[in-house]
Motif scaffolding. Structure first.
Motif, PDB file in Angstrom:
ATOM      1  N   GLY A 161       0.601  -1.463   0.017  1.00  0.00           N
ATOM      2  CA  GLY A 161       0.653  -0.584  -0.340  1.00  0.00           C
ATOM      3  C   GLY A 161       0.780   1.068   0.070  1.00  0.00           C
ATOM      4  O   GLY A 161       1.535   1.114  -0.166  1.00  0.00           O
ATOM      5  N   TRP A 162       0.087   2.926   0.326  1.00  0.00           N
ATOM      6  CA  TRP A 162       0.766   3.669   0.208  1.00  0.00           C
ATOM      7  C   TRP A 162       1.133   4.505   1.659  1.00  0.00           C
ATOM      8  O   TRP A 162       1.152   3.643   2.220  1.00  0.00           O
ATOM      9  CB  TRP A 162       0.237   5.018  -0.188  1.00  0.00           C
ATOM     10  N   TYR A 163       2.832   4.875   1.514  1.00  0.00           N
ATOM     11  CA  TYR A 163       3.293   4.810   2.887  1.00  0.00           C
ATOM     12  C   TYR A 163       3.914   6.289   2.768  1.00  0.00           C
ATOM     13  O   TYR A 163       4.611   6.355   1.818  1.00  0.00           O
ATOM     14  CB  TYR A 163       4.355   3.990   3.163  1.00  0.00           C
ATOM     15  N   ALA A 164       3.281   7.115   3.775  1.00  0.00           N
ATOM     16  CA  ALA A 164       3.913   8.953   3.943  1.00  0.00           C
ATOM     17  C   ALA A 164       5.570   8.589   4.438  1.00  0.00           C
ATOM     18  O   ALA A 164       4.740   8.332   5.816  1.00  0.00           O
ATOM     19  CB  ALA A 164       2.942   9.742   3.358  1.00  0.00           C
ATOM     20  N   VAL A 165       6.989   8.428   4.068  1.00  0.00           N
ATOM     21  CA  VAL A 165       7.581   9.158   5.466  1.00  0.00           C
ATOM     22  C   VAL A 165       7.754  10.000   5.710  1.00  0.00           C
ATOM     23  O   VAL A 165       6.982   9.908   7.405  1.00  0.00           O
ATOM     24  CB  VAL A 165       8.867   8.566   4.505  1.00  0.00           C
ATOM     25  N   ARG A 166       7.231  11.299   5.572  1.00  0.00           N
ATOM     26  CA  ARG A 166       6.206  12.269   6.215  1.00  0.00           C
ATOM     27  C   ARG A 166       5.670  12.064   7.385  1.00  0.00           C
ATOM     28  O   ARG A 166       5.745  12.856   8.515  1.00  0.00           O
ATOM     29  CB  ARG A 166       6.349  14.035   5.493  1.00  0.00           C
ATOM     30  N   ASP A 167       4.354  11.371   7.133  1.00  0.00           N
ATOM     31  CA  ASP A 167       3.734  11.619   8.171  1.00  0.00           C
ATOM     32  C   ASP A 167       3.852  10.638   9.014  1.00  0.00           C
ATOM     33  O   ASP A 167       3.440  10.148   9.971  1.00  0.00           O
ATOM     34  CB  ASP A 167       2.495  11.283   7.203  1.00  0.00           C
ATOM     35  N   GLU A 168       4.556   9.687   8.582  1.00  0.00           N
ATOM     36  CA  GLU A 168       5.368   8.061   9.064  1.00  0.00           C
ATOM     37  C   GLU A 168       3.851   6.723   8.953  1.00  0.00           C
ATOM     38  O   GLU A 168       3.216   6.834  10.475  1.00  0.00           O
ATOM     39  CB  GLU A 168       5.673   7.792  10.725  1.00  0.00           C
ATOM     40  N   ALA A 169       3.223   7.160   8.199  1.00  0.00           N
ATOM     41  CA  ALA A 169       1.942   6.892   8.088  1.00  0.00           C
ATOM     42  C   ALA A 169       1.305   6.082   6.736  1.00  0.00           C
ATOM     43  O   ALA A 169       1.717   6.578   5.668  1.00  0.00           O
ATOM     44  CB  ALA A 169       0.649   7.889   8.525  1.00  0.00           C
ATOM     45  N   PHE A 170       0.082   5.244   6.863  1.00  0.00           N
ATOM     46  CA  PHE A 170      -0.063   4.637   5.810  1.00  0.00           C
ATOM     47  C   PHE A 170      -1.587   5.019   5.798  1.00  0.00           C
ATOM     48  O   PHE A 170      -2.557   5.902   5.516  1.00  0.00           O
ATOM     49  CB  PHE A 170      -0.578   3.130   6.233  1.00  0.00           C
ATOM     50  N   TYR A 171      -2.064   5.035   3.801  1.00  0.00           N
ATOM     51  CA  TYR A 171      -3.329   5.324   3.315  1.00  0.00           C
ATOM     52  C   TYR A 171      -3.767   4.355   2.371  1.00  0.00           C
ATOM     53  O   TYR A 171      -2.431   3.738   2.182  1.00  0.00           O
ATOM     54  CB  TYR A 171      -2.933   7.119   2.588  1.00  0.00           C
ATOM     55  N   SER A 172      -4.891   4.830   2.409  1.00  0.00           N
ATOM     56  CA  SER A 172      -5.779   3.428   1.313  1.00  0.00           C
ATOM     57  C   SER A 172      -5.672   4.610  -0.033  1.00  0.00           C
ATOM     58  O   SER A 172      -5.710   5.461   0.571  1.00  0.00           O
ATOM     59  CB  SER A 172      -7.084   3.485   2.172  1.00  0.00           C
ATOM     60  N   ALA A 173      -5.541   3.410  -0.898  1.00  0.00           N
ATOM     61  CA  ALA A 173      -5.968   4.267  -2.079  1.00  0.00           C
ATOM     62  C   ALA A 173      -7.018   5.382  -2.322  1.00  0.00           C
ATOM     63  O   ALA A 173      -6.974   6.332  -3.390  1.00  0.00           O
ATOM     64  CB  ALA A 173      -6.657   2.959  -3.253  1.00  0.00           C
ATOM     65  N   ASP A 174      -8.514   5.268  -1.783  1.00  0.00           N
ATOM     66  CA  ASP A 174      -9.186   6.181  -1.823  1.00  0.00           C
ATOM     67  C   ASP A 174      -8.592   7.707  -1.012  1.00  0.00           C
ATOM     68  O   ASP A 174      -9.300   8.075  -1.390  1.00  0.00           O
ATOM     69  CB  ASP A 174     -10.389   5.616  -1.702  1.00  0.00           C
TER      70      ASP A 174
END
Ligand code: MSP
Length: 568
Positions: free
Chosen positions: A157-170
């Motif tokens: 899935g998607w991961y944003a290092v800046r937020d240290e958070a996973f995001y779903s496609a939507d």
């Protein structure tokens, strides 16, 4: 479903018959009658960035509440610190060409220095690279696993290092995270936490304890996120090394999670699972018998309360209680999410280059002739007063000058200057009896009602309104002194009334200084020093008639306390 009202979330769990909570809460009920323990935490700040106004803001807000509770007679513990693990920090260290720990030491020191410059009354400063924290985070992991909430899988899935958070496609907007952070597609072996098993439990919690998330409006956001369904959370990765290692011992083949493959790289705990645990690491967890843990995690009143920016509410209001429930540990009382500051209308960001440095703002305030203590109090006052806590706000120097001149210099400062210097010069620095002075009875009644009104607002973290109550009363005092015009009474030879008017003003200033002490610790102390108020009476409970200044009480020579900010 009908639900009785519970004072706090742990009482609710007790009513549900959960054995651990049951015993803990029996203690809570007994202890709370005798002791008032209060635990407040700020987020622990990432060390990939130097401290800025946002960090200062949250920490100051915690400090104000910590000071207020102390003045209410609570035994307070206030925790702040730095969050030092994760890919983001590892990347920043590599960019600087130094080892991660050395990099963390340097930046963490700057945050620690900020706590000193801001004169924060924190009792502890935790770093997630400390041994006490690693032990605690690993223990939480072990419990999650032992209770059957951890399994091995593949994260994709998607991961944003800046937020240290996973995001779903939507959630991805124009190829970026909803926060604007860059995302990358990740596919790797990972351990998962069964967050999905907590949807109903979390919803029951929010229903039972509607003040678990504050201010009230913020609860809706959390509710809609949880009602939307919870995906299991990836809580480990082995694509980088900078973090707390997943404890190997328990990852046994008997449960869903297979033993870690000896050839694979060690798994590192997800930085949020690691970071959130800091709140109990600092109290001695996993030693659940430790005095601090018992006092400030298990037997507290109106707390533990986590103060956070709205950007990290989800982690605190969803993940954290789920982790705690899974580990069978008591929950915090509440999470308070405040808003964000913009700079002269613009979003604060490193790339725009408009990050506000609190130290630069203090220097700027000192350029008006304020000393360190006064500059700091002025700065804190503005941040807490200008914007309702919970709302976004715009930082503007022009607004700061207007606000401080109107409320501190012209209102309280002017009142103090006029009345105290007249007492000092005309009545040998002595207070006279004003109890029988009928003309002031309405004003004094207002003054003694301040304690309740002010405290009610403070209990809701409504700092701007709490200060507003004090400023409202100060305005009434100014109106009174203007109407009575003691300088004219003097000319007319009405010396007794002149002294009564002035003594009532001194009493008003006593009340004002007590209420403002959490916001203006240095300047309030200066008023109290002139009024010669005994330190043991610097408590919220003395904002009443019983503690009123007595006839014959002598004040010290007044000095100007609230200088005007004169723009040249
Ligand atoms: N390390 C995590 C928190 C872990 S807590 C277990 C983190 N750190 S951070 O350095 O990014 O700090 C975020 C916090 O700083 C926000 O939640 C907020 O409290 C504060 N602020 C950062 N920028 C801000 C503004 N522009 N305005 C107000 N506060 C903001 O997230």
């Amino acid at each position: 479903m009908w639900l009785p009202v519970f004072n706090n979330v742990n009482d609710y769990w007790q009513a549900q018959g959960l054995p651990l909570f049951y015993t803990k809460n029996l203690n809570r009920q007994v202890f709370n009658k005798m002791t008032k323990n209060f635990y407040i935490t700020s987020p622990i700040y990432y060390v990939n960035d130097v401290p800025h106004i946002g960090h200062a803001y949250t920490s100051i807000a915690c400090d104000v509440m910590a000071r207020f509770r102390r003045l209410e007679g609570y035994d307070v513990r206030f925790l702040t610190g730095t969050d030092e693990h994760g890919q983001k920090v590892e990347k920043s260290a590599i960019a600087k060409g130094i080892a991660p720990l050395e990099f963390c030491d340097q930046v963490s020191a700057k945050f620690r220095q900020l706590t000193q410059i801001l004169q924060l009354s924190n009792d502890d400063f935790i770093r997630t690279t400390e041994a006490r924290h690693k032990i605690s985070a690993q223990e939480v992991w072990k419990r999650l696993e032992a209770n059957g909430y951890v399994y091995k899988g593949v994260y994709e899935g998607w991961y944003a290092v800046r937020d240290e958070a996973f995001y779903s496609a939507d959630e991805i907007v124009d190829g970026k995270a909803p926060t604007g952070a860059e995302v990358s597609w990740e596919k790797q072996e990972s351990y998962f936490f069964k967050l999905s098993a907590f949807q109903d439990k979390l919803l029951t919690l929010y229903e039972a304890a509607p003040d678990f998330v504050q201010p009230a409006g913020k609860m809706n956001e959390v509710l809609s996120f949880v009602k939307g369904g919870l995906n299991d959370l990836s809580i480990s990765r082995n694509s980088f090394a900078w973090g707390v290692e997943v404890p190997k011992a328990l990852l046994g083949a008997t449960r869903e999670s297979p033993v870690q493959d000896a050839s694979s790289k060690p798994h590192i705990m997800y930085v949020w699972l690691d970071a959130l645990t800091n709140y109990i690491s600092a109290l001695g967890f996993p030693d659940e018998k430790s005095e601090l843990y018992q006092k400030f995690w298990c037997n507290t009143d109106k707390s533990p309360v986590h103060v956070v920016g709205k950007d990290i509410l989800r982690f605190h209001a969803v993940y954290w209680p789920a982790f705690l429930m899974a580990a069978n540990l008591p929950l915090p009382h509440s999470v308070y999410a405040h808003g964000c500051w913009t700079n002269e209308g613009q979003k604060i960001s490193k790339s725009v280059g408009n990050v506000i440095d609190p130290l630069a703002e203090l220097e700027w305030l000192k350029s008006f002739g304020l000393d360190d203590d006064a500059a700091l109090d002025y700065f804190k006052y503005f941040l807490m007063r200008e914007v309702p806590f919970g709302n976004d706000g715009d930082y503007s120097r022009a607004h700061l000058i207007t606000r401080l001149n109107a409320e501190l210099a012209n209102n309280i400062g002017n009142l103090a200057q006029r009345s105290l210097s007249m007492i000092y010069k005309n009545n040998n620095a002595k207070i006279v009896d004003f109890k029988g002075y009928k003309e002031a009875s309405e004003l004094l009644k207002n003054g003694y009602e301040l304690q309740e009104k002010f405290s009610a607002k403070m209990n809701q973290f409504a700092y701007d309104l709490a200060i507003g109550e004090v400023i409202g009363f100060a305005s009434l005092c100014n109106q009174f002194i203007n109407e009575k015009a003691p300088w004219n009474l003097k000319k007319e030879g009405k010396i007794e009334e002149m002294n009564q008017v002035l003594s009532v003003m001194a009493e008003g200033l006593r009340l004002i200084s007590l209420a403002l002490a959490p916001f203006l610790p240095n300047l309030s102390k200066k008023i109290q020093n002139i009024l010669q108020i005994d330190e043991k009476n610097v408590i919220i409970a003395s904002m009443n008639e019983e503690f009123a200044l007595k006839a014959g009480h002598e004040i010290k020579e007044p000095k100007a306390i609230f200088p005007r900010l004169e723009v040249k």
